[in-house]
Design a protein around this motif. Structure first.
Motif, PDB file in Angstrom:
ATOM      1  N   SER A  38       0.834  -1.210   0.000  1.00 28.13           N
ATOM      2  CA  SER A  38       0.000   0.000   0.000  1.00 28.13           C
ATOM      3  C   SER A  38       0.866   1.257   0.000  1.00 28.13           C
ATOM      4  N   GLU A  41       2.327   1.716  -3.459  1.00 32.09           N
ATOM      5  CA  GLU A  41       1.329   2.205  -4.408  1.00 32.09           C
ATOM      6  C   GLU A  41       1.076   3.701  -4.199  1.00 32.09           C
ATOM      7  N   THR A  42       1.047   4.114  -2.930  1.00 32.49           N
ATOM      8  CA  THR A  42       0.819   5.541  -2.654  1.00 32.49           C
ATOM      9  C   THR A  42       1.960   6.384  -3.202  1.00 32.49           C
ATOM     10  N   ASN A  44       4.023   5.577  -5.638  1.00 35.00           N
ATOM     11  CA  ASN A  44       3.966   5.513  -7.099  1.00 35.00           C
ATOM     12  C   ASN A  44       2.964   6.514  -7.644  1.00 35.00           C
ATOM     13  N   SER A  45       1.796   6.574  -6.985  1.00 39.63           N
ATOM     14  CA  SER A  45       0.746   7.478  -7.449  1.00 39.63           C
ATOM     15  C   SER A  45       1.186   8.942  -7.332  1.00 39.63           C
ATOM     16  N   ARG A  46       1.760   9.296  -6.181  1.00 35.97           N
ATOM     17  CA  ARG A  46       2.181  10.692  -5.975  1.00 35.97           C
ATOM     18  C   ARG A  46       3.302  11.064  -6.937  1.00 35.97           C
ATOM     19  N   ALA A  48       4.164   9.682  -9.818  1.00 37.27           N
ATOM     20  CA  ALA A  48       3.732   9.718 -11.211  1.00 37.27           C
ATOM     21  C   ALA A  48       2.923  10.975 -11.499  1.00 37.27           C
ATOM     22  N   THR A  49       2.035  11.345 -10.565  1.00 38.78           N
ATOM     23  CA  THR A  49       1.217  12.547 -10.775  1.00 38.78           C
ATOM     24  C   THR A  49       2.097  13.810 -10.839  1.00 38.78           C
ATOM     25  N   SER A  50       3.022  13.906  -9.882  1.00 36.66           N
ATOM     26  CA  SER A  50       3.895  15.092  -9.845  1.00 36.66           C
ATOM     27  C   SER A  50       4.780  15.164 -11.075  1.00 36.66           C
ATOM     28  N   THR A  52       4.370  13.851 -14.044  1.00 41.83           N
ATOM     29  CA  THR A  52       3.581  14.161 -15.250  1.00 41.83           C
ATOM     30  C   THR A  52       3.253  15.651 -15.301  1.00 41.83           C
ATOM     31  N   LYS A 117      11.211   4.966 -14.978  1.00 38.50           N
ATOM     32  CA  LYS A 117      10.543   4.782 -13.695  1.00 38.50           C
ATOM     33  C   LYS A 117      11.191   3.620 -12.957  1.00 38.50           C
ATOM     34  N   SER A 119      11.401   1.622  -8.681  1.00 37.28           N
ATOM     35  CA  SER A 119      10.999   1.580  -7.273  1.00 37.28           C
ATOM     36  C   SER A 119      12.014   0.740  -6.517  1.00 37.28           C
TER      37      SER A 119
END
Length: 473
Positions: A38, A41-42, A44-46, A48-50, A52, A117, A119
């Protein structure tokens, strides 16, 4: 672990231990994946959003300008450590406002520079703590000009996971302890009846067949207890029959021996010139000797049958001829005892494949028994019929008959019945063995005080089935 109880406890506890370890392993893996997955994933989401957003709206800016902009626009609630790295891995600026010449060369940074990318999750502490990191390339006109890296300490997560693991371990130990206690109870319920049966078996081994096993449960062990009790009852019956037989045989031996000894002493101490007395004594001694010989032969025959040492010499012959000879042999006896002997034999042959002497022994014994148990003025009937593939010979009398309680056991070893007539009680048992060796059957029908019928069934021997095949020239 020589006993069943020890093995049951060991195997049940071992099985529970393996199940608990397996479930604990699956549970720990699931918890580890849930918490760390979890978090990953959090991040990765932050990231990727930043990345982009900055790649789209900060195009044309230098890496330093982008770094300052990223730092100035971080959310106050951002708990992750945010770093902007140069392509060489140097920290341009981080979320704490510091830059550093320290080179960051973790797998996530290398993957971001290579594929855009990456991790990383450290299992071993790096600089005193384990971290989770996600890196995404910052691009300008399709080329990588830097790396945006989000990282967070995994130590709080590992602390939570460790508390859950410890709680799970405590639960596992309790489950194993509970299973161990249950295995003790189960082993006691299983082994207890077996120990009781073992004690009963030991008592029986010492000769105490009156002891009985208690049927505690309606299962295989309970069935074994019932079987053991049945075996004990049958042994008691067999022992009683054996003792009755020994008593009967002892009596049968004592009577002729007493007569022989008495007449022997009379002849030795008497006047041998008295020819009539001497002949009478010798006649009695000869008759009693014949009785002894017959008894001994019955015992020898029966022991051979029980040991399986008797071999039949079988050959085809006409049974009707044997029965006619026996009628002539017993007709004189019938006249002397005032017993009528009837015969009903078919005109056609009665072919059998058997041992002549042994079958003669059977029918002599049956007729002898009929005469022995039929009173004067009685009647005996010998009949023979063909019935399909069987020859059925019946010896019937209207004598004293057999009580229903004795009829079921008549013909078994050591059983003589309640009759007071002389005899060893082995005759019918031997006859039954002989008939069965001829693939036949011997059965007895009787009604007390009205008479007895002994039926012998023998397979018919068909000559045409045993002819050699024709030879064609």
């Amino acid at each position: 672990m020589k006993g069943i109880r020890s093995r049951l406890i060991f195997y049940i506890t071992l099985m529970l231990l393996l199940i608990v370890l397996l479930l604990e392993g699956v549970f720990i893996a699931a918890v580890h994946y849930y918490y760390l997955g979890s978090a990953m994933e959090t991040l990765n989401s932050r990231a990727a959003t930043s990345a982009t957003f900055f790649n789209k709206y900060l195009e044309g800016y230098t890496l330093s300008e982008r770094a300052r902009y990223i730092l100035e626009n971080l959310s106050p609630e951002e708990s992750s450590k945010v770093e902007v790295l140069s392509p060489a891995g140097n920290v341009i600026i981080n979320s704490f406002g510091f830059s550093s010449k320290e080179q960051v060369n973790t797998p996530d940074v290398r993957a971001a520079l290579a594929s855009g990318k990456g991790s990383f999750q450290s299992l071993k502490p790096l600089q005193g703590e384990r971290i989770i990191a996600v890196s995404i390339a910052l691009k300008e006109a399709g080329s990588t000009i830097g790396v945006l890296r989000y990282s967070v300490s995994a130590e709080p997560l590992y602390a939570v996971i460790m508390r859950i693991v410890l709680n799970a371990a405590v639960v596992g130990v309790l489950v194993i302890g509970f299973g161990f206690v249950m295995s003790l109870l189960i082993a006691k319920r299983i082994v207890g009846p077996i120990r009781q049966l073992t004690g009963v078996a030991k008592e029986m081994a010492t000769g105490n067949f009156a002891v009985r096993a208690a049927k505690q449960y309606d299962d295989e062990v309970g069935t074994l207890a019932v079987t053991l009790n049945y075996m004990s009852e049958e042994i008691l019956k067999s022992e009683k029959i054996k003792y009755d037989f020994i008593s009967s045989v002892t009596h049968e031996l004592r009577t002729p021996l007493t007569s022989i000894k008495g007449w022997g002493e009379t002849l030795l101490g008497g006047d041998l010139s008295d020819k009539q007395e001497t002949l009478q004594g010798l006649e009695v001694m000869t008759g009693e000797t014949d009785r002894l010989i017959g008894l001994v032969e019955d015992l020898l025959d029966f022991s051979k049958f029980q040991a399986g040492e008797i071999r039949m010499v079988r050959q085809p012959y006409d049974l009707r001829g044997l029965l006619e000879d026996l009628l002539l042999q017993f007709r004189y006896r019938g006249q002397t005892k005032q017993i009528r002997l009837y015969a009903d034999l078919p005109d056609q042959p009665l072919p059998v494949d058997g041992d002549f002497n042994r079958l003669k022994q059977v029918f002599v014994n049956l007729l002898d028994n009929a005469f022995k148990f039929t009173p004067a003025q009685g009647a005996i009937r010998l009949t023979a019929v063909l019935s399909g593939e069987l020859i059925i010979v019946t010896v019937a009398d209207n004598g004293e008959g057999i009580e229903a309680a004795d009829l079921a056991q008549l013909g078994t070893k050591f059983f003589k019945g309640r009759s007071r007539q002389s005899g060893s009680g082995l005759g019918l048992a031997i006859c039954k063995e002989i008939i069965e060796l001829h693939d036949g059957r011997l059965r007895i029908e009787s009604e007390f005080t009205k008479g007895t019928s002994v039926i012998v069934e023998l397979p018919l021997y068909r000559l045409e089935q045993h002819l050699p095949p024709p030879v064609y020239l």
